[in-house]
Design a protein around this motif. Structure first.
Motif, short mmCIF file in Angstrom:
data_model
loop_
_atom_site.label_atom_id
_atom_site.label_comp_id
_atom_site.label_asym_id
_atom_site.label_seq_id
_atom_site.Cartn_x
_atom_site.Cartn_y
_atom_site.Cartn_z
N LEU A 75 13.68 -34.34 18.78
CA LEU A 75 14.03 -33.25 19.68
C LEU A 75 13.25 -31.98 19.32
O LEU A 75 12.71 -31.30 20.20
N ASN A 76 13.19 -31.66 18.03
CA ASN A 76 12.43 -30.49 17.59
C ASN A 76 10.95 -30.63 17.92
O ASN A 76 10.30 -29.67 18.35
N LYS A 77 10.44 -31.85 17.74
CA LYS A 77 9.03 -32.08 18.05
C LYS A 77 8.77 -31.94 19.54
O LYS A 77 7.73 -31.41 19.97
N ARG A 78 9.71 -32.39 20.37
CA ARG A 78 9.55 -32.25 21.82
C ARG A 78 9.49 -30.78 22.22
O ARG A 78 8.66 -30.38 23.04
N LYS A 79 10.38 -29.99 21.65
CA LYS A 79 10.39 -28.57 21.99
C LYS A 79 9.08 -27.89 21.60
O LYS A 79 8.54 -27.07 22.34
N MET A 80 8.55 -28.25 20.44
CA MET A 80 7.29 -27.68 19.99
C MET A 80 6.13 -28.18 20.84
O MET A 80 5.20 -27.43 21.16
N SER A 81 6.17 -29.46 21.22
CA SER A 81 5.10 -30.03 22.04
C SER A 81 5.04 -29.37 23.41
O SER A 81 3.96 -29.19 23.98
N GLN A 82 6.21 -29.04 23.96
CA GLN A 82 6.24 -28.38 25.27
C GLN A 82 5.63 -26.99 25.21
O GLN A 82 5.11 -26.48 26.20
N GLU A 83 5.68 -26.38 24.02
CA GLU A 83 5.12 -25.04 23.86
C GLU A 83 3.61 -25.08 23.63
O GLU A 83 2.87 -24.25 24.16
N GLU A 131 21.09 -32.59 26.91
CA GLU A 131 20.64 -33.18 25.66
C GLU A 131 21.67 -34.11 25.04
O GLU A 131 21.31 -35.11 24.41
#
Length: 445
Positions: A234-242, A174
């Motif tokens: 970055l936070n949105k990416r982590k949530m989108s992956q979930e 990252e």
């Protein structure tokens, strides 16, 4: 909120708006006339005598416009039948009503500067609309194309950097991704110096690799919210992956040419790194402020890249064309962007556009004109919070990416403006300073 600060005008002799209207704008009209002259054989070949007469009519209308500006004549209603004509004429009526109350006249140097600048480009468009069959001719196209062609070395370096970054994007950590993200943000920022409305008729090419100058320019970034932007995405990416949700980033575009390439490179990086799943580009529907981007500029640029002998350029062209075809990238051109309103009026004037922007996870506003409209072109105190100066315009988290070219600025630290002014008294109009200024907090939803 207390009474809003006044808007800038060109009324004060020697002021920056006054000098822009007096010294920069007439040559822009002259360049538009010259462009029509250069293409007169093309008009005749395509349309015969009718094309020749249309060219003469457009030149006559532009010459009249130039005289009106130089002699500070009253602003006139539009006489074309474009989709926004009634809105413009109603705006003029409203300005006349206000001026009657304040005992002022509505003219080039007396009225709000933001309004008269926008009105100028709308009148240039009117001159073409009234000159059928050459109504769709872009009098600024040659200068926009020239800026792209003269910046080939920088564009090649940027496309090479993008392709190399994308090759390793899945395996790097990252911190490396963040470093690349921040570099591309800074390139977008300094690419905004390529503004043909500021230096009429002169292309401002980026001739060397923009990557080599970033470190030396960091002290000139007065508001630097890159870390906040990175954290948000970055936070949105982590949530989108979930939960497999969409991450939408909107670009409110500014200049064509080299700057547009920097925007498209960033958009490609966001998709490749999964920091965004869809990109919406918002351009102008008519030629605007000389170098502003419209759909023809986007299509021309991609065509040029696809045909390039350089593999990195042609690869970018093919990929970007595919993004547009499969709707990973979406280009939009609402007429609101070429109206004279400040952006806080958008919910009332263009509720459909405001509702669309509310679907975004991050809106990137490029350039000086967008910043002026965000802040209403008002004389805000330099330390007034950016959130307050937006005057209620909060459709989604947003960031202004802008080199400072006009005397409109908010959100600086106490004493910061004075400190900069000590070293460069013309800092607000030089284009040598930049901002990456965020509003909206982290999007954790």
């Amino acid at each position: 909120m207390e009474e809003l600060p006044p808007q800038l005008t060109a009324q004060e002799e020697g002021s920056h708006p006054y000098l822009v209207m007096k010294d920069q704008k007439p040559p822009i009209i002259t360049k538009a006339i010259d462009a029509l002259h250069r293409h007169k054989d093309e008009f005749f070949k395509k349309y015969g005598e009718e094309g020749t007469e249309a060219e003469k009519k457009a030149i006559s209308l532009l010459s009249k416009l130039r005289n009106e500006l130089q002699t500070d004549k009253p602003l006139l209603p539009l006489h074309d039948d474009w989709v926004d004509t009634d809105i413009w004429n109603q705006y003029l009526e409203d300005q006349v009503s206000l001026s009657d109350e304040n005992d002022k006249k509505i003219s080039w140097f007396q009225s709000p500067w933001l309004y008269v600048e926008c009105y100028l480009y709308r009148r240039i468009h009117e001159a073409l609309v009234l000159s059928s069959p050459i109504s769709d001719f872009d009098v600024f196209k040659d200068s926009k194309d020239q800026n792209f062609l003269e910046s080939q070395g920088a564009i090649e370096a940027l496309c090479l950097y993008l392709q190399e970054s994308k090759r390793t994007i899945e395996v790097v950590d990252e911190n490396i991704q963040k470093d690349e993200f921040c570099k591309l943000l800074q390139i977008m920022l300094w690419g905004n110096k390529c503004d043909l409305a500021v230096v009429p008729g002169q292309s401002i090419p980026q001739t060397s690799s923009p990557l080599t100058i970033l470190e030396g320019l960091k002290p000139f970034i007065l508001v630097n919210n890159m870390d906040t932007l990175w954290s948000l995405l970055l936070n949105k990416r982590k949530m989108s992956q979930e939960n497999f949700s969409v991450t939408r980033v909107d670009f409110i575009l500014d200049n064509a040419g080299f700057e547009l390439v920097t925007d498209l490179v960033m958009a490609d990086f966001l998709i490749a790194s999964n920091l965004a799943t869809e990109i919406h580009f918002h351009g102008k529907c008519i030629p605007w402020f000389v170098s502003d981007t419209n759909i023809k500029d986007v299509n021309w640029l991609i065509t040029q890249l696809k045909a390039a002998e350089n593999t990195y350029l042609s690869t970018c062209g093919l990929i970007w064309e595919d993004y547009l075809k499969n709707k990973t990238w979406v280009y939009q051109d609402h007429m609101f962007w070429t109206l004279p309103f400040e952006y806080c009026a958008m919910p009332h004037i263009a509720p459909d556009l405001y509702a669309d922007l509310q679907k975004s996870n991050l809106i990137l506003f490029k350039g000086d004109l967008n910043y002026r409209k965000l802040l209403g072109d008002r004389k805000w105190g330099l330390t007034i919070p950016f959130h307050e100066a937006l005057n209620g315009f909060h459709p989604a988290p947003l960031c202004s990416i802008r080199t400072v070219k006009t005397q409109v600025q908010a959100g600086l630290a106490p004493g910061q403006g004075e400190q900069v002014a000590d070293s460069n008294p013309e800092w607000m109009t030089s284009g040598n300073y930049g901002i990456l200024q965020f509003d909206g907090g982290l999007d954790l939803a």
